[in-house]
Design a protein around this motif. Structure first.
Motif, short mmCIF file in Angstrom:
data_model
loop_
_atom_site.label_atom_id
_atom_site.label_comp_id
_atom_site.label_asym_id
_atom_site.label_seq_id
_atom_site.Cartn_x
_atom_site.Cartn_y
_atom_site.Cartn_z
N TYR A 1 -1.76 0.49 -4.48
CA TYR A 1 -0.33 -0.38 -4.20
C TYR A 1 0.62 -0.31 -5.29
O TYR A 1 0.51 0.04 -6.31
CB TYR A 1 -0.96 -1.93 -4.24
N ASN B 1 -7.58 2.20 -2.52
CA ASN B 1 -6.28 2.00 -2.08
C ASN B 1 -5.45 2.12 -3.31
O ASN B 1 -5.70 1.64 -4.61
CB ASN B 1 -6.31 0.84 -1.42
N SER C 1 0.69 -1.27 0.18
CA SER C 1 0.03 0.00 -0.17
C SER C 1 0.77 1.31 -0.02
O SER C 1 1.77 1.26 0.60
CB SER C 1 -0.98 -0.04 1.20
#
Length: 148
Positions: A53, A51, A34
């Motif tokens: 990554y 999110n 992350s």
């Protein structure tokens, strides 16, 4: 004695001389970590579930947007739609293999990458006008290098 040897030899099952086909080796996915302090905006609003990554390869990001995953290649200016079933969540990280990258990128327009002080802003439109606008704000170190 010869009879005992012959009986012992015939009592064992014969093995095939052809080798067994090799079992397919599962491709191990790469761990994507992350990106801390990143921001995602979808149509100028914060999505409820998202999110970003990264791996060791700079400029290539895996973006989770609700239940969808997008592979964003910043140097190439390309975005790919990733099958969410190929991504495996592992706590704060995910596992996904780049060998699962689709051959054709998504149609995008209005691609812009700007350094706006402490963040790098990547903004593009999914599809043609009027498409949805996705903006990624990625943290930068004081020297201008990515903080991830």
């Amino acid at each position: 004695m010869l009879l005992v040897l012959l009986i012992a030899t015939l009592s064992f099952p014969l093995q095939s001389q052809t080798p067994e086909p090799a079992k397919p080796v599962e491709a191990k996915g790469t761990e994507w970590k992350s990106v801390a302090f990143a921001i995602v905006r979808f149509n100028d609003e914060a999505p409820q579930s998202w999110n970003i990554y990264h791996t060791s390869k700079r400029g290539v990001l895996l973006v989770k947007l609700w239940k969808r995953y997008l592979l964003v290649n910043i140097p190439e200016g390309q975005v790919f739609d990733i099958d969410p079933h190929t991504v495996k969540a592992q706590g704060d990280a995910v596992e996904w293999s780049t060998s699962d990258t689709p051959t054709e990128p998504l149609e995008i327009s209005d691609w812009r990458v700007r350094d706006v002080g402490p963040v790098e802003r990547v903004r593009f439109r999914l599809g043609k006008n009027p498409g949805h606008i996705l903006e990624l704000q990625l943290p930068l170190l004081p020297g201008g290098k990515p903080a991830y």
